[in-house]
Design a protein around this motif. Sequence first.
Motif, PDB file in Angstrom:
ATOM      1  N   UNK B  49       0.743  -1.217   0.199  1.00 15.88           N
ATOM      2  CA  UNK B  49      -0.032  -0.025   0.053  1.00 15.88           C
ATOM      3  C   UNK B  49       0.898   1.210  -0.217  1.00 15.88           C
ATOM      4  N   UNK B  50       1.946   1.034   0.901  1.00 13.43           N
ATOM      5  CA  UNK B  50       2.941   2.422   0.973  1.00 13.43           C
ATOM      6  C   UNK B  50       3.624   2.716  -0.746  1.00 13.43           C
ATOM      7  N   UNK B  51       3.853   1.430  -1.180  1.00 11.37           N
ATOM      8  CA  UNK B  51       4.370   1.754  -2.563  1.00 11.37           C
ATOM      9  C   UNK B  51       3.438   2.281  -3.668  1.00 11.37           C
ATOM     10  N   UNK B  52       2.370   1.789  -3.532  1.00  7.63           N
ATOM     11  CA  UNK B  52       1.422   2.181  -4.482  1.00  7.63           C
ATOM     12  C   UNK B  52       0.800   3.669  -4.325  1.00  7.63           C
ATOM     13  N   UNK B  53       0.690   3.777  -3.101  1.00  7.54           N
ATOM     14  CA  UNK B  53       0.340   5.210  -2.731  1.00  7.54           C
ATOM     15  C   UNK B  53       1.418   6.182  -3.022  1.00  7.54           C
ATOM     16  N   UNK B  54       2.453   5.979  -2.892  1.00  7.94           N
ATOM     17  CA  UNK B  54       3.543   6.894  -3.137  1.00  7.94           C
ATOM     18  C   UNK B  54       3.515   7.169  -4.769  1.00  7.94           C
ATOM     19  N   UNK B  55       3.137   5.869  -5.437  1.00 10.20           N
ATOM     20  CA  UNK B  55       3.477   6.207  -6.841  1.00 10.20           C
ATOM     21  C   UNK B  55       1.942   7.260  -7.345  1.00 10.20           C
ATOM     22  N   UNK B  56       0.958   6.898  -6.313  1.00 12.66           N
ATOM     23  CA  UNK B  56      -0.268   7.871  -6.945  1.00 12.66           C
ATOM     24  C   UNK B  56      -0.164   9.189  -6.306  1.00 12.66           C
ATOM     25  N   UNK B  63      10.184   5.404  -5.670  1.00  8.28           N
ATOM     26  CA  UNK B  63       9.748   5.336  -4.199  1.00  8.28           C
ATOM     27  C   UNK B  63      10.896   4.867  -3.419  1.00  8.28           C
ATOM     28  N   UNK B  64      11.187   5.300  -2.419  1.00  6.67           N
ATOM     29  CA  UNK B  64      12.144   4.816  -1.460  1.00  6.67           C
ATOM     30  C   UNK B  64      11.828   3.356  -0.854  1.00  6.67           C
ATOM     31  N   UNK B  65      12.752   2.462  -0.705  1.00 11.09           N
ATOM     32  CA  UNK B  65      12.666   1.376  -0.487  1.00 11.09           C
ATOM     33  C   UNK B  65      12.052   0.585  -1.668  1.00 11.09           C
ATOM     34  N   UNK B  66      11.917   1.094  -2.693  1.00  7.12           N
ATOM     35  CA  UNK B  66      11.241   0.228  -3.823  1.00  7.12           C
ATOM     36  C   UNK B  66      11.715   0.377  -5.110  1.00  7.12           C
ATOM     37  N   UNK B  67      11.599   1.806  -5.652  1.00 12.50           N
ATOM     38  CA  UNK B  67      12.167   2.140  -6.901  1.00 12.50           C
ATOM     39  C   UNK B  67      11.048   2.770  -7.729  1.00 12.50           C
ATOM     40  N   UNK B  68      11.357   2.914  -8.766  1.00 17.59           N
ATOM     41  CA  UNK B  68      10.157   3.513  -9.951  1.00 17.59           C
ATOM     42  C   UNK B  68       9.139   2.330 -10.039  1.00 17.59           C
ATOM     43  N   UNK B  69       7.880   2.653 -10.054  1.00 13.41           N
ATOM     44  CA  UNK B  69       6.665   1.688 -10.195  1.00 13.41           C
ATOM     45  C   UNK B  69       6.428   1.738 -11.589  1.00 13.41           C
ATOM     46  N   UNK B 480      -2.187  14.043   0.479  1.00  8.01           N
ATOM     47  CA  UNK B 480      -2.588  14.163   1.883  1.00  8.01           C
ATOM     48  C   UNK B 480      -2.866  12.706   2.178  1.00  8.01           C
ATOM     49  N   UNK B 481      -3.469  11.723   1.584  1.00  4.87           N
ATOM     50  CA  UNK B 481      -3.799  10.595   1.732  1.00  4.87           C
ATOM     51  C   UNK B 481      -2.593   9.778   1.877  1.00  4.87           C
ATOM     52  N   UNK B 482      -1.557   9.817   1.256  1.00  3.90           N
ATOM     53  CA  UNK B 482      -0.624   9.186   1.027  1.00  3.90           C
ATOM     54  C   UNK B 482       0.515   9.499   2.548  1.00  3.90           C
ATOM     55  N   UNK B 483       0.239  10.777   2.748  1.00  2.00           N
ATOM     56  CA  UNK B 483       1.125  11.213   3.919  1.00  2.00           C
ATOM     57  C   UNK B 483       0.638  10.841   5.253  1.00  2.00           C
ATOM     58  N   UNK B 484      -0.812  10.899   5.182  1.00  2.00           N
ATOM     59  CA  UNK B 484      -1.421  10.062   6.526  1.00  2.00           C
ATOM     60  C   UNK B 484      -1.176   8.537   6.458  1.00  2.00           C
ATOM     61  N   UNK B 485      -1.063   7.947   5.269  1.00  2.00           N
ATOM     62  CA  UNK B 485      -0.585   6.503   5.373  1.00  2.00           C
ATOM     63  C   UNK B 485       0.562   6.194   6.194  1.00  2.00           C
ATOM     64  N   UNK B 486       1.626   7.314   5.538  1.00  2.00           N
ATOM     65  CA  UNK B 486       2.930   6.891   6.279  1.00  2.00           C
ATOM     66  C   UNK B 486       3.329   7.447   7.643  1.00  2.00           C
ATOM     67  N   UNK B 487       2.163   8.269   8.018  1.00  2.00           N
ATOM     68  CA  UNK B 487       2.105   8.501   9.598  1.00  2.00           C
ATOM     69  C   UNK B 487       1.735   7.226  10.116  1.00  2.00           C
TER      70      UNK B 487
END
Lengths: 231, 572, 190
Positions: B49-56, B63-69, B480-487
């Motif tokens: 979820x973290x990876x695809x939300x970062x992509x979005x 994406x840190x810890x993954x790479x380009x999606x 915003x959604x992605x940031x909240x997920x990371x928190x």
Amino acid sequence: MSEQHHHPNYKKIYITLVILLAISVAGPHLGIVWLTLITAFGIALVKANLVVQNFMHLRWEKRIMKWMLATSLILMFLFFAGVSPDVMHHTGHQWVNQAALAATARGIEPLHEAEVAEAAAAEAPAATTETAAAPAQQAFDAKGQFQTVCATCHGTTGEGNGPGAAALDPKPANFTDPAFWKDKTDDVLIKAIREGGASVGKSPLMPAWGALYDQAKAEALLAYIKTLKKG
Amino acid sequence: MAQTHEHGAHADHGPQGILKYIWSTDHKIIAMQYLFTGMFMAMVGGFMAYVFRMQLAFPGTSVPLYGVVSPAEYNALITNHGSIMIFWVAMPVLIAAFGNFCIPLMIGADDMVFPRINRLSYQVFLLSVLVVLASLFVPGGGFGGAWTSYPPLSANSAYNLTRLGASMWLTAVALEFVAFLLGGINFITTLMNSRAPGMKAYDIPMTPWMIVIASIVFMLSVGPLIAGAIMLLFDQNLGTGFFDPNRGGDPILWQHLFWFFGHPEVYVVLFPAIGMVIDIIATFARKKLFGYKIILYTAVATAVLSFFVWAHHQFIAGIDPRMANIFTVTTLLISVPIAEMLFVSIATLYGGSIHLTTPMLWALAFIGEFLIGGVTGIFLGASGADVYLHDTYFVLAHFHYTFFPIAIIGTFAAFTYWFPKMFGKMMDDRLGKIHFWGTVIPFNVIFIPLFVLGLGGQHRRIYNFQNFPELQHMQPLRILATGALIVMLFFQIFFFWNVIKSWISGPKAPKNPWKANTLEWTADSPPPHGNWPPDQLPKVYRGPYEYGHPDAPEGMDYWPQNLPPQNQPARG
Amino acid sequence: MQKPIATTRSATGIPTGRLAVWWVLASEVVIFGGLLASYVMHRLGHPEWANAAAGTNTWIGAFNTFVLLSSSFTAVLAHQAAEHGDGKQAARYLFMTIGGAATFILVKSAEWTHEIREGFTITANGFWSFYYTAAGLHAMHVIAGAIVMAFVARDAARGRELQRVELIGIYWHFVDVVWIFLFPLLYIAK
């Protein structure tokens, strides 16, 4: 265990099962469709019931298990009821599953042609010895194609009353009616067959069959359809 | 006859050493196996979820810890996120882990009725875990056709481009089904037959009841999908045309097979969660459950109704519109019994002596958040509105507002509640509360924007919304959604810290730290093999929710099920 | 492994093993039910499959039905023997049942070999796809059942766990019942 006194005569039941099996095998040889269905599936139900009640002792089992098994069966009927309107039918109010109908057309070879011919002869108008351009049996069986592809909507006799017609509005053309043929040229009709009803200003529910029928085949088909005209 | 040696001496019969944790047939150890596997898979799913939300949020960036999606990877990520969360997190944790741990203890049994089949079910489940994880690393990559796996995309490798991945994914799902069929039969049979003497049907606590109802619903709904999975596997690998319209098949058949299971499945995961929440609420409100029979009957009604709503997932698939009408009505109807269960929970709270422990906070959050999920489902159940909303982020937000309370909030509620019993130590309540707020608040900040995005026309399963100029103005919401997920992911650190700290050096847990009524609290913390000494298996004298009862022993605001009534001799 | 006390309790009055077997059957009913319902829907919607269905051999199907019915008969006789405490006789009947299973599988193998040689493969058309899938799933259950039955028979011959004779019998009868429906669906309804 409490079922010590619940042993029916297993041998008798077994013999009954075998006799029922024999009947169900003999059934189709009588050639009556509805009777075959009864002997085949009705007997299957009876046999299954005998096995379940007597061999599996469900007759003497606590009610909760009977309810539970009945529930699983009922769910299967629910599944069938909910899904078959989509999967079983190939036409609806607003749609025709052309791929399925085409598959049907490709799938049926003229193996059953004899039966189809009998049925057609029984219902179709007599006469018209001038079956002009009688379809070349070997090359392209126009009559067979009509019965399997067109008859779904247009009916086996071309009256526009096939099983698919019930859901269609406007109704499919009635080829037996002379009024239908009054103002139509062959070209227009062949175009309707090959390019669909919308291409000639008619209902778009008449699909385009050009992929199946080239010009020559469509002409042969049209020739057959003309033989359905009454009077 | 061979069964002549005594039933005692359980302690001599368990495996020793490391084998004890791998080869055991003890329901508590199997529960731990399921629990830890499920929690591990939650981390995998959460990472996805973290990876695809970062992509979005930041399309095209690394994406840190993954790479380009890549687009294909994006599809694989969302597909496996959904599948993993449902099949390899929610089900093993809520049903298999807590079911295995709680059912025998709460009904006063020494184990499940078929311990070896129990062990086998975990082994099959573990195999399914390995297959699905392996599917992510095979040539072609993980399956990307969505957790719903509709053909022709899923059937034809020329379309999905993940020939191996698709079949492995499907095989993993099928294996998971088998594991849960095996486990479910164990749970159902155990609950039906192995209750403590004196425990009538209405004396069974909600947790075991709900888990067993869930198992029954699962078992009855999964059959057609198993048939469908076989057909799809054959389409993928043998070249059959079960779902190929050009060969006389029908892709809509798959949709029906899938959703005939898929809808009851969501109730399969809901029931255990709500059962555990109800038990927790009764304990920490110190009050009798408002309507035990009501909840039981509405749960059964929901279970039955759940089989009649499935095609609401297919409103715009081209199903027969008359069917759509029927399914709209049934779908709107099913909200009633579920609301009823929430009302009973709230009524139980009313007038109670509320103790806001960490488990109670989670339980209360479940009620509030699930309520939001439930009411948003009503919009989707109305086929007219669904024409617009289908496949938008509104749907996604709706089901996260139901699934997250079920799988995450419910799990944390149950875990913090039964941790003392499972591990013999008390958790740190302060860390627990930090973790709670740090999870629940960001959760809302993730998903409320998604409702807005959905209403604004943003569709699901698209990897880069920069291709949609008309949706560009909503990009801040995505960020915003992605940031909240990371928190939220960050705050899970508090949970792990709490677990490890408490397990190593937490205060020793008494038998009944919460002063609850149900039978598991009469066993040691943690219970030994066999749960109680064989000649001291509990007997039951009353229902599970007798809190604040005037006839309870002096000074006690609770009345454990196994205490003989005063002035009467213990049952012989 | 020692049997837990839990296994010996019976709050419903139904012995635990039998209760579990009924639940197994319930789950199997929905699996086969789903598959067969899908088949029936397709078959009713594709009248042209009658051509393909004509390729099945009704006599072989009938013979196999007879074999399974007979094996159900021997299975229930095994149960009766077990009830009377005669483990050795029960084992004998169970081995007869396994013999029936083996016959069924052998005949089916020969039948399928012949059909595949004729070109009726699983991909030939929709009917054949369902035919092999449904009969194949059933055959897998026959084989699995026969294997379990062998273990039960071995124990029964030694006088152990006689109650399991009834349980494997119930499963076996279910396998028979599925075939009772498969036979007309695949062989008679042409």
